[in-house]
Design an enzyme around this catalytic site. Structure first.
Site, PDB file in Angstrom:
ATOM      1  N   GLU A 299       0.830  -1.201   0.000  1.00  0.00           N
ATOM      2  CA  GLU A 299       0.000   0.000   0.000  1.00  0.00           C
ATOM      3  C   GLU A 299       0.871   1.260   0.000  1.00  0.00           C
ATOM      4  O   GLU A 299       0.364   2.360   0.146  1.00  0.00           O
ATOM      5  CB  GLU A 299      -0.935   0.006   1.208  1.00  0.00           C
TER       6      GLU A 299
ATOM      7  N   ARG B 236       5.155   2.754  -1.389  1.00  0.00           N
ATOM      8  CA  ARG B 236       6.021   2.865  -2.560  1.00  0.00           C
ATOM      9  C   ARG B 236       7.260   1.995  -2.415  1.00  0.00           C
ATOM     10  O   ARG B 236       8.001   2.094  -1.440  1.00  0.00           O
ATOM     11  CB  ARG B 236       6.452   4.319  -2.756  1.00  0.00           C
TER      12      ARG B 236
ATOM     13  N   GLN C  78       9.066   6.121  18.098  1.00  0.00           N
ATOM     14  CA  GLN C  78       9.453   7.457  18.557  1.00  0.00           C
ATOM     15  C   GLN C  78       8.671   7.812  19.815  1.00  0.00           C
ATOM     16  O   GLN C  78       7.452   7.655  19.870  1.00  0.00           O
ATOM     17  CB  GLN C  78       9.193   8.511  17.474  1.00  0.00           C
TER      18      GLN C  78
END
Length: 399
Positions: free
Chosen positions: A268, A270, A376
């Site tokens: 879904e 690149r 993160q």
């Protein structure tokens, strides 16, 4: 070429061709193609369509093709990296004479080259052909691409998984292929459209242009496996390689040439040129795997098995198996990544032999590690890597 009656006589003929042809060597690849020629420059090849390609195989057929050319005074230069020759009805007739011992067996998956020659012979007898419309192409060395025909032959080899991704030389491909307008799968010279724009538009004959590019789309040339889904033809470029079971969703997905999947995968996001995604991995919505020109210092990226790239994440380093990059997180070669001592010990357990020490690393130092989970801290902004505890499983019903 005389009619050959037996398999032994065919083998003797092939041996004779190889023995008595000066400088003879087996081609790395070869095939017969239908070529789309320019509308203005009728000697310019715009696209080559191969019903069958041969890669490091079927050398007997190659010898027959070479001899059929020689019988018409066309000498194949074995010192060239690639050779492209026009073929005609007599070439095909000579090949059929040589292939006679196997003609009754040429159906289904057997003797595909004979099927091509036979079908093309019938087509030309019934419908004729344009000069230069059908060609045979040989590649003798895996060198930079020179012709449209040889470039397409290499792209077919990748998309049909005759060769692995990143295993053959595609340098020169952009220079060899013309930039054309594509309309319903057919290439049109841009100069032709410019020269006849007024006439075409006034006559309501101006074509519907789907896109403008040097490369066609994957589905214009390749029939995928039954359990492979491509929901938008524009999302996969010809020269990509999709393993059986791959699903390419619409939206932000894209797979470039010389890139793709090696197993069942959900795409879904690149997959840039030269990037490879392993079996069981999920490239989430809008996620990006950087290509060799996108900040990886020319180092191609591989994603291991059963990995997850979260939505809108960016992966700029090679990953081992079972890795996760959280949604929205960019992991580039120079990204500073913290690993706490307890997590580093857990990571060592699934990466035998690693010797790294410390608590702060450049992401490039973690290339190819298995079992990493990049995340993160929402309060401090710190990017950390820990031992992944989540097993990535794709929905079997979707693949």
């Amino acid at each position: 070429m005389d009619v050959i009656q037996t398999a032994d006589a065919f083998k003797a003929l092939v041996n004779n061709i190889k023995t008595n042809t000066t400088g003879y060597k087996d081609p790395l690849a070869f095939g017969i193609a239908r070529v789309d020629l320019g509308q203005l420059n009728v000697n310019k090849s715009l696209q080559a369509t191969y019903p069958v390609i041969n890669w490091d195989e079927n050398f007997g057929s190659a010898a027959i093709f070479i001899q059929a050319l020689a019988d018409q005074g066309i000498t194949v230069d074995f010192t060239q990296n690639e050779v492209v020759c026009d073929i005609n009805l007599q070439f095909l007739k000579d090949c059929l004479n040589a292939f006679t011992p196997y003609s009754d067996e040429a159906h289904g998956d057997a003797h595909k080259n004979i099927q091509v020659v036979s079908a093309l012979y019938s087509q030309i007898v019934n419908n004729g052909s344009l000069e230069g419309e059908f060609k045979v192409c040989f590649i003798f060395e895996d060198a930079p691409c020179e012709s449209v025909e040889a470039t397409y032959l290499k792209l077919y080899a990748i998309s049909l998984a005759k060769v692995g991704l990143r295993e053959i030389n595609l340098n020169g491909a952009f220079g060899a292929l013309p930039n054309v307008a594509w309309s319903n799968g057919q290439p049109i010279e841009l100069d032709y459209l410019r020269e006849f724009e007024i006439e075409l538009k006034l006559a309501n004959e101006y074509p519907h242009i789907d896109f403008v590019d040097k490369f066609p789309r994957f589905l214009q040339h390749i029939i995928p496996a039954d359990n492979t889904r491509i929901l938008d033809t524009s999302k996969v470029r010809f020269g990509a390689q999709l393993a059986a079971g791959t699903t390419v969703m619409p939206g932000a997905s894209y797979i470039n040439f010389n890139a793709g999947t090696t197993g069942v995968s959900m795409v879904e996001g690149r997959i840039s040129s030269s990037a490879i995604v392993g079996d069981g991995s999920d490239v989430g919505g809008g996620a990006s795997i950087l290509g060799v020109l996108s900040g990886t210092d020319g180092n191609p990226i591989s994603i291991g098995k059963n990995c997850l790239l979260g939505a809108n994440s960016v992966c700029g380093i090679p990953l081992g198996d079972g890795c996760i990059i959280d949604a929205g997180l960019a992991i580039l070669e120079g990204t500073k990544v913290g690993i706490y001592p307890t997590e580093l010990e857990k990571i060592r357990e699934v990466n035998k032999g690693i010797t790294i020490e410390g608590e702060i690393f450049k992401a490039k130092q973690l290339s190819f590690f298995n079992g990493l989970h990049f995340r993160q801290n929402s309060l401090t902004g710190e990017i950390t890597a820990s031992r992944s505890t989540r097993e990535i499983k794709l929905n079997a019903d979707l693949h």
